[in-house]
Design a protein around this motif. Structure first.
Motif, PDB file in Angstrom:
ATOM      1  N   THR B   6       0.878  -1.165   0.000  1.00 63.19           N
ATOM      2  CA  THR B   6       0.000   0.000   0.000  1.00 63.19           C
ATOM      3  C   THR B   6       0.916   1.215   0.000  1.00 63.19           C
ATOM      4  O   THR B   6       2.120   1.097   0.245  1.00 63.19           O
ATOM      5  N   ILE B   7       0.347   2.365  -0.248  1.00 64.90           N
ATOM      6  CA  ILE B   7       1.177   3.568  -0.340  1.00 64.90           C
ATOM      7  C   ILE B   7       1.934   3.822   0.964  1.00 64.90           C
ATOM      8  O   ILE B   7       3.093   4.245   0.949  1.00 64.90           O
ATOM      9  N   GLY B   8       1.294   3.523   2.050  1.00 69.39           N
ATOM     10  CA  GLY B   8       1.919   3.741   3.354  1.00 69.39           C
ATOM     11  C   GLY B   8       3.119   2.834   3.570  1.00 69.39           C
ATOM     12  O   GLY B   8       4.176   3.268   4.047  1.00 69.39           O
ATOM     13  N   LYS B   9       2.975   1.571   3.190  1.00 70.51           N
ATOM     14  CA  LYS B   9       4.062   0.603   3.334  1.00 70.51           C
ATOM     15  C   LYS B   9       5.220   0.971   2.417  1.00 70.51           C
ATOM     16  O   LYS B   9       6.387   0.855   2.785  1.00 70.51           O
ATOM     17  N   LEU B  10       4.866   1.379   1.216  1.00 73.81           N
ATOM     18  CA  LEU B  10       5.892   1.772   0.259  1.00 73.81           C
ATOM     19  C   LEU B  10       6.680   2.968   0.792  1.00 73.81           C
ATOM     20  O   LEU B  10       7.914   2.979   0.769  1.00 73.81           O
ATOM     21  N   ALA B  11       5.945   3.937   1.293  1.00 73.72           N
ATOM     22  CA  ALA B  11       6.571   5.133   1.852  1.00 73.72           C
ATOM     23  C   ALA B  11       7.546   4.744   2.954  1.00 73.72           C
ATOM     24  O   ALA B  11       8.678   5.227   3.008  1.00 73.72           O
ATOM     25  N   GLN B  12       7.088   3.845   3.780  1.00 73.77           N
ATOM     26  CA  GLN B  12       7.906   3.385   4.903  1.00 73.77           C
ATOM     27  C   GLN B  12       9.153   2.677   4.389  1.00 73.77           C
ATOM     28  O   GLN B  12      10.265   2.949   4.849  1.00 73.77           O
ATOM     29  N   ALA B  13       8.961   1.804   3.424  1.00 73.45           N
ATOM     30  CA  ALA B  13      10.075   1.034   2.872  1.00 73.45           C
ATOM     31  C   ALA B  13      11.112   1.948   2.216  1.00 73.45           C
ATOM     32  O   ALA B  13      12.295   1.628   2.181  1.00 73.45           O
ATOM     33  N   CYS B  14      10.650   3.066   1.700  1.00 74.22           N
ATOM     34  CA  CYS B  14      11.558   3.979   0.987  1.00 74.22           C
ATOM     35  C   CYS B  14      11.992   5.136   1.865  1.00 74.22           C
ATOM     36  O   CYS B  14      12.764   5.987   1.425  1.00 74.22           O
ATOM     37  N   ASP B  15      11.452   5.189   3.052  1.00 72.19           N
ATOM     38  CA  ASP B  15      11.775   6.268   3.968  1.00 72.19           C
ATOM     39  C   ASP B  15      11.446   7.636   3.367  1.00 72.19           C
ATOM     40  O   ASP B  15      12.255   8.556   3.385  1.00 72.19           O
ATOM     41  N   VAL B  16      10.266   7.702   2.811  1.00 78.35           N
ATOM     42  CA  VAL B  16       9.750   9.001   2.334  1.00 78.35           C
ATOM     43  C   VAL B  16       8.324   9.162   2.843  1.00 78.35           C
ATOM     44  O   VAL B  16       7.729   8.216   3.352  1.00 78.35           O
ATOM     45  N   ASN B  17       7.803  10.353   2.683  1.00 79.07           N
ATOM     46  CA  ASN B  17       6.453  10.681   3.080  1.00 79.07           C
ATOM     47  C   ASN B  17       5.453  10.110   2.071  1.00 79.07           C
ATOM     48  O   ASN B  17       5.741  10.085   0.874  1.00 79.07           O
ATOM     49  N   VAL B  18       4.297   9.704   2.535  1.00 77.34           N
ATOM     50  CA  VAL B  18       3.233   9.240   1.653  1.00 77.34           C
ATOM     51  C   VAL B  18       2.915  10.312   0.610  1.00 77.34           C
ATOM     52  O   VAL B  18       2.725  10.019  -0.571  1.00 77.34           O
ATOM     53  N   GLU B  19       2.882  11.537   1.067  1.00 77.59           N
ATOM     54  CA  GLU B  19       2.542  12.656   0.181  1.00 77.59           C
ATOM     55  C   GLU B  19       3.576  12.814  -0.929  1.00 77.59           C
ATOM     56  O   GLU B  19       3.252  13.288  -2.011  1.00 77.59           O
ATOM     57  N   THR B  20       4.782  12.444  -0.623  1.00 76.19           N
ATOM     58  CA  THR B  20       5.841  12.527  -1.628  1.00 76.19           C
ATOM     59  C   THR B  20       5.538  11.579  -2.782  1.00 76.19           C
ATOM     60  O   THR B  20       5.697  11.930  -3.949  1.00 76.19           O
ATOM     61  N   ILE B  21       5.053  10.403  -2.442  1.00 75.95           N
ATOM     62  CA  ILE B  21       4.730   9.422  -3.481  1.00 75.95           C
ATOM     63  C   ILE B  21       3.559   9.915  -4.331  1.00 75.95           C
ATOM     64  O   ILE B  21       3.606   9.861  -5.562  1.00 75.95           O
ATOM     65  N   ARG B  22       2.547  10.435  -3.666  1.00 79.90           N
ATOM     66  CA  ARG B  22       1.412  10.985  -4.423  1.00 79.90           C
ATOM     67  C   ARG B  22       1.874  12.149  -5.291  1.00 79.90           C
ATOM     68  O   ARG B  22       1.448  12.324  -6.432  1.00 79.90           O
ATOM     69  N   PHE B  23       2.778  12.938  -4.747  1.00 83.48           N
ATOM     70  CA  PHE B  23       3.354  14.065  -5.500  1.00 83.48           C
ATOM     71  C   PHE B  23       4.094  13.567  -6.744  1.00 83.48           C
ATOM     72  O   PHE B  23       3.911  14.109  -7.836  1.00 83.48           O
ATOM     73  N   GLU B  25       3.591  10.894  -8.334  1.00 85.14           N
ATOM     74  CA  GLU B  25       2.609  10.385  -9.275  1.00 85.14           C
ATOM     75  C   GLU B  25       1.975  11.540 -10.052  1.00 85.14           C
ATOM     76  O   GLU B  25       1.882  11.491 -11.275  1.00 85.14           O
ATOM     77  N   ARG B  26       1.572  12.558  -9.320  1.00 84.79           N
ATOM     78  CA  ARG B  26       0.965  13.725  -9.977  1.00 84.79           C
ATOM     79  C   ARG B  26       1.903  14.319 -11.007  1.00 84.79           C
ATOM     80  O   ARG B  26       1.484  14.786 -12.055  1.00 84.79           O
ATOM     81  N   LYS B  27       3.193  14.310 -10.685  1.00 87.94           N
ATOM     82  CA  LYS B  27       4.198  14.906 -11.565  1.00 87.94           C
ATOM     83  C   LYS B  27       4.626  13.967 -12.686  1.00 87.94           C
ATOM     84  O   LYS B  27       5.469  14.317 -13.507  1.00 87.94           O
ATOM     85  N   GLY B  28       4.099  12.752 -12.680  1.00 84.04           N
ATOM     86  CA  GLY B  28       4.461  11.801 -13.727  1.00 84.04           C
ATOM     87  C   GLY B  28       5.839  11.187 -13.547  1.00 84.04           C
ATOM     88  O   GLY B  28       6.409  10.619 -14.478  1.00 84.04           O
ATOM     89  N   ILE B  29       6.397  11.278 -12.357  1.00 78.75           N
ATOM     90  CA  ILE B  29       7.734  10.752 -12.102  1.00 78.75           C
ATOM     91  C   ILE B  29       7.670   9.244 -11.860  1.00 78.75           C
ATOM     92  O   ILE B  29       8.561   8.505 -12.251  1.00 78.75           O
ATOM     93  N   ILE B  30       6.626   8.823 -11.234  1.00 85.70           N
ATOM     94  CA  ILE B  30       6.317   7.396 -11.192  1.00 85.70           C
ATOM     95  C   ILE B  30       4.892   7.249 -11.723  1.00 85.70           C
ATOM     96  O   ILE B  30       4.116   8.198 -11.626  1.00 85.70           O
ATOM     97  N   LYS B  31       4.563   6.113 -12.286  1.00 89.35           N
ATOM     98  CA  LYS B  31       3.195   6.022 -12.798  1.00 89.35           C
ATOM     99  C   LYS B  31       2.272   5.352 -11.789  1.00 89.35           C
ATOM    100  O   LYS B  31       2.727   4.615 -10.907  1.00 89.35           O
ATOM    101  N   GLN B  32       1.017   5.688 -11.908  1.00 83.76           N
ATOM    102  CA  GLN B  32       0.032   5.119 -11.001  1.00 83.76           C
ATOM    103  C   GLN B  32       0.031   3.613 -11.159  1.00 83.76           C
ATOM    104  O   GLN B  32       0.009   3.111 -12.272  1.00 83.76           O
ATOM    105  N   PRO B  33       0.065   2.900 -10.033  1.00 83.88           N
ATOM    106  CA  PRO B  33       0.064   1.443 -10.117  1.00 83.88           C
ATOM    107  C   PRO B  33      -1.381   0.952 -10.253  1.00 83.88           C
ATOM    108  O   PRO B  33      -2.328   1.738 -10.188  1.00 83.88           O
ATOM    109  N   GLN B  34      -1.526  -0.337 -10.411  1.00 85.39           N
ATOM    110  CA  GLN B  34      -2.828  -1.008 -10.328  1.00 85.39           C
ATOM    111  C   GLN B  34      -3.596  -0.491  -9.125  1.00 85.39           C
ATOM    112  O   GLN B  34      -3.016  -0.251  -8.068  1.00 85.39           O
ATOM    113  N   LYS B  35      -4.884  -0.366  -9.286  1.00 83.43           N
ATOM    114  CA  LYS B  35      -5.717  -0.056  -8.114  1.00 83.43           C
ATOM    115  C   LYS B  35      -6.712  -1.184  -7.877  1.00 83.43           C
ATOM    116  O   LYS B  35      -7.263  -1.755  -8.819  1.00 83.43           O
ATOM    117  N   GLN B  36      -6.927  -1.498  -6.598  1.00 87.27           N
ATOM    118  CA  GLN B  36      -7.975  -2.437  -6.193  1.00 87.27           C
ATOM    119  C   GLN B  36      -9.001  -1.549  -5.529  1.00 87.27           C
ATOM    120  O   GLN B  36      -8.799  -1.097  -4.402  1.00 87.27           O
TER     121      GLN B  36
END
Lengths: 138, 138
Positions: B6-23, B25-36
């Motif tokens: 989940t985004i939270g686990k990923l953030a934790q694993a990468c030692d970044v903020n959840v908001e950073t990951i969403r950011f 994505e918005r910027k097109g730096i990483i692409k949106q993954p599959q959604k359930q």
DNA sequence: ATATACCCCGTACCTTAGTACGGGGTCAAA
DNA sequence: TTTGACCCCGTACTAAGGTACGGGGTATAT
């Protein structure tokens, strides 16, 4: 006025914007010089100061780090000991950055080398794996 | 969802903020993954991607440069030829960075060396001149 | 079945490092 | 003495790279 610069002349001499100098002053990065009426008149040493700041930035230091470095020289109540410590810390930092950059460069060179067949589709190019692998054991 | 974050686990694993990951994505730096449903589920390779981005930033690359580096691998419609050119450009960039850092390091070492007398007042320390000289012939 | 921890989205805000702007004052050369 | 180039100040805006917040939905452990 002789031997001193108006803000415009200083900006020109340092190849920066006038506003940048006013900005530095507001931020306390350089101090306000003597004023004649409402005009600032800068002695020449400001040229060196601003060059120093710009140079530091080019080399990857932030404005506040640049200020710190400048302060090493300017605050004469400090002793060389302080300078030495801060300087050594910066050197360590720089060494680490160089090391990391070299690693990155090696990965990229590996990538370049693996692209021998100039028309091979990128999907078969092992560079990324290369890259990722190097990240893993970091 | 086994083998994915989940985004939270990923953030934790990468030692970044959840908001950073969403950011990102918005910027097109990483692409949106599959959604359930409404939730994002990230496969593990995202960990490497984000680590890579963070690492690149530490080494003085901007987010968009980091993206460019990542893209060297990801765009498979491109041919090795393109990768080669971009890779070589990046290598040149890295070489320049290393060179600049080494110059900076030398200046700092010079500064450190001149502070032999550990109790000499700082006013006599030639750091500024050191730097200025380097900028002049730039 | 319900708490509570986590996710969603959009919007606003923050820091760094400036740059631009507008209304007004000043200096210096012709 | 006037005109043009330059200076003053304050405020607002930019771009990059995030961070925080609020109102609501969801997944899961008990």
């Amino acid at each position: 006025m002789k031997d001193s610069f108006t803000i415009g002349k200083l900006a020109q001499a340092c190849d920066v914007n006038v506003e940048t100098i006013r900005f530095y002053e507001r931020k306390g990065i350089i101090k306000q010089p003597q004023k004649q009426g409402s005009f600032r008149y800068y002695p020449q040493e400001y040229v060196a100061r601003i060059h120093f700041i710009k140079r530091s930035q080019e080399l990857g230091f932030t404005l506040s780090e640049a200020t710190e470095l400048l302060d090493l020289k300017i605050k004469d109540q400090a002793k060389c000991n302080d300078v030495l410590l801060k300087t050594e810390a910066k050197i360590t930092e720089i060494n680490q950055k160089i090391k990391d950059l070299k690693k990155m460069k090696k990965s990229l060179e590996g990538l370049a080398n693996c692209c021998v067949d100039i028309n091979q589709p990128l999907t078969d190019c092992p560079i990324l794996d290369c890259f990722i692998d190097q990240r893993k054991n970091k």
